[in-house]
Design a protein around this motif. Sequence first.
Motif, short mmCIF file in Angstrom:
data_model
loop_
_atom_site.label_atom_id
_atom_site.label_comp_id
_atom_site.label_asym_id
_atom_site.label_seq_id
_atom_site.Cartn_x
_atom_site.Cartn_y
_atom_site.Cartn_z
N ARG A 12 0.86 -1.18 0.00
CA ARG A 12 0.00 0.00 0.00
C ARG A 12 0.90 1.24 0.00
NH1 ARG A 12 -5.32 -0.71 3.39
NH2 ARG A 12 -5.25 1.46 2.84
N ALA A 13 0.34 2.35 -0.41
CA ALA A 13 1.11 3.60 -0.50
C ALA A 13 1.18 4.34 0.82
CB ALA A 13 0.50 4.51 -1.57
N ALA A 23 10.46 5.65 -1.32
CA ALA A 23 10.64 4.35 -1.97
C ALA A 23 11.21 4.53 -3.38
CB ALA A 23 9.31 3.60 -2.01
N THR A 24 10.73 5.52 -4.09
CA THR A 24 11.24 5.80 -5.43
C THR A 24 12.71 6.20 -5.37
OG1 THR A 24 9.05 6.42 -6.24
CG2 THR A 24 10.95 7.28 -7.47
N ASP A 25 13.04 7.09 -4.47
CA ASP A 25 14.43 7.52 -4.31
C ASP A 25 15.33 6.34 -3.95
OD1 ASP A 25 16.53 9.61 -4.03
OD2 ASP A 25 16.46 9.01 -1.93
N PHE A 26 14.86 5.48 -3.05
CA PHE A 26 15.67 4.33 -2.65
C PHE A 26 15.89 3.40 -3.83
CE2 PHE A 26 16.92 0.44 -0.62
CZ PHE A 26 17.74 0.88 0.41
N GLY A 27 14.87 3.17 -4.63
CA GLY A 27 15.02 2.32 -5.82
C GLY A 27 16.02 2.89 -6.81
N HIS A 28 15.97 4.20 -7.02
CA HIS A 28 16.95 4.85 -7.90
C HIS A 28 18.37 4.64 -7.38
CE1 HIS A 28 13.77 7.83 -9.64
NE2 HIS A 28 13.83 6.72 -10.35
N GLN A 29 18.54 4.81 -6.07
CA GLN A 29 19.87 4.63 -5.49
C GLN A 29 20.36 3.19 -5.62
OE1 GLN A 29 20.80 6.79 -1.77
NE2 GLN A 29 18.68 7.51 -1.91
N MET A 30 19.46 2.24 -5.47
CA MET A 30 19.85 0.85 -5.67
C MET A 30 20.43 0.65 -7.07
SD MET A 30 16.86 -1.42 -3.83
CE MET A 30 17.63 -2.97 -4.36
N ALA A 31 19.71 1.11 -8.08
CA ALA A 31 20.16 0.95 -9.46
C ALA A 31 21.47 1.69 -9.71
CB ALA A 31 19.08 1.42 -10.43
N GLU A 32 21.59 2.90 -9.17
CA GLU A 32 22.81 3.69 -9.36
C GLU A 32 24.02 3.01 -8.74
OE1 GLU A 32 21.77 7.52 -7.72
OE2 GLU A 32 20.23 7.82 -9.27
N PHE A 44 1.97 -2.70 -6.68
CA PHE A 44 1.25 -1.67 -5.94
C PHE A 44 2.06 -1.16 -4.75
CE2 PHE A 44 -2.07 -4.37 -7.85
CZ PHE A 44 -2.69 -3.41 -8.64
N GLY A 45 1.69 0.02 -4.26
CA GLY A 45 2.25 0.58 -3.05
C GLY A 45 3.75 0.83 -3.13
N LEU A 46 4.40 0.76 -1.97
CA LEU A 46 5.84 0.98 -1.93
C LEU A 46 6.57 -0.09 -2.74
CD1 LEU A 46 6.63 2.04 1.77
CD2 LEU A 46 5.88 3.43 -0.15
N MET A 47 6.03 -1.32 -2.74
CA MET A 47 6.65 -2.39 -3.53
C MET A 47 6.76 -1.98 -4.99
SD MET A 47 4.72 -5.77 -2.02
CE MET A 47 5.62 -6.92 -3.03
N GLY A 48 5.66 -1.52 -5.55
CA GLY A 48 5.66 -1.12 -6.95
C GLY A 48 6.55 0.08 -7.19
N THR A 74 -1.76 -8.95 -8.93
CA THR A 74 -0.86 -8.01 -8.25
C THR A 74 0.56 -8.01 -8.81
OG1 THR A 74 -0.24 -9.61 -6.55
CG2 THR A 74 -2.19 -8.26 -6.12
N SER A 75 0.89 -8.94 -9.70
CA SER A 75 2.27 -9.08 -10.20
C SER A 75 2.71 -7.88 -11.03
CB SER A 75 2.40 -10.33 -11.08
OG SER A 75 2.06 -11.48 -10.37
N HIS A 76 3.97 -7.52 -10.87
CA HIS A 76 4.57 -6.46 -11.69
C HIS A 76 4.90 -7.08 -13.05
CE1 HIS A 76 7.12 -3.23 -13.02
NE2 HIS A 76 6.87 -2.55 -11.91
N PRO A 77 4.53 -6.42 -14.14
CA PRO A 77 4.71 -7.03 -15.46
C PRO A 77 6.10 -6.90 -16.09
CG PRO A 77 3.60 -4.91 -15.68
CD PRO A 77 3.78 -5.15 -14.21
#
Length: 189
Positions: A12-13, A23-32, A44-48, A74-77
Motif C-alpha cells: 500500500r502507498a 521508496a522511489t528515491d531508494f530504488g533509484h539509489q539501488m540501481a545507481e 502496488f504501493g511501496l513495492m511497486g 498483483t504481479s509487476h509485469p
Amino acid sequence: MLKRLAVYCGARAGQDPSFMEMATDFGHQMAEHDVALVYGGGRFGLMGAVADAVLEAGGQAHGVITEELANRGTSHPDLASLEIVDDMNTRKNQMMEMADGLLALPGGLGTLEEVSEAFSWTALGDNAKPVALYNYRNFYQPLKDMLATMEMTGFTEPPYVNAIKFATNFDEVADFMNHYQAPAIRTYE
C-alpha cells in the motif's frame, strides 16, 4: 559485497505521499549502485514504487510472488524475473536465498512479519545475512525501543539486537551490509 538486496515493504502507498517518494528515491539509489532488487513481485504501493524506480534507472528487479497473489493480478509485469511459488513461507525463503542482505522499508503487518523472521533467524543461526530497517521519519522507532526493552529485560542478548541496523539512508544500509559479521550462534547451557 552487496549485489542483490531483498526489500520488504508495503503493498500500500500509505497516507503520506512522502513515503512513495522515499521508496522511489531508494530504488533509484539501488540501481545507481548496481544493486539488484529482490522483492515480493507486486506492482502496488511501496513495492511497486521501488521496483518501478529500479527499472526506470536501468537496474534489475526480481520478484517472488505467491500463486494466490499472482492470480489476483498483483504481479509487476516488467521484472527481469518473476517466480511464482505455492505459499508465503516458500516466498520468504526464496527471497532470503536470492539476496545478499535483507531490508525493510515501511510497511504493514506482512512487512513486520518478514523482517521479524529474518532477524529472529539470525539469533537461531539460520540467517547469516545482514538485516536492516529503513527508519524513514522514525517509522521503526517503536520497534527499536521494543528490541531495547527485550534486551534490557534479558529476553534477548545484545549481539542479536546489535546485529540489526536501523538506517536512514542508502549509504548506511550498503556500508552496514558490506561490512557485516553475523553474531555467533546462540548456545544453551
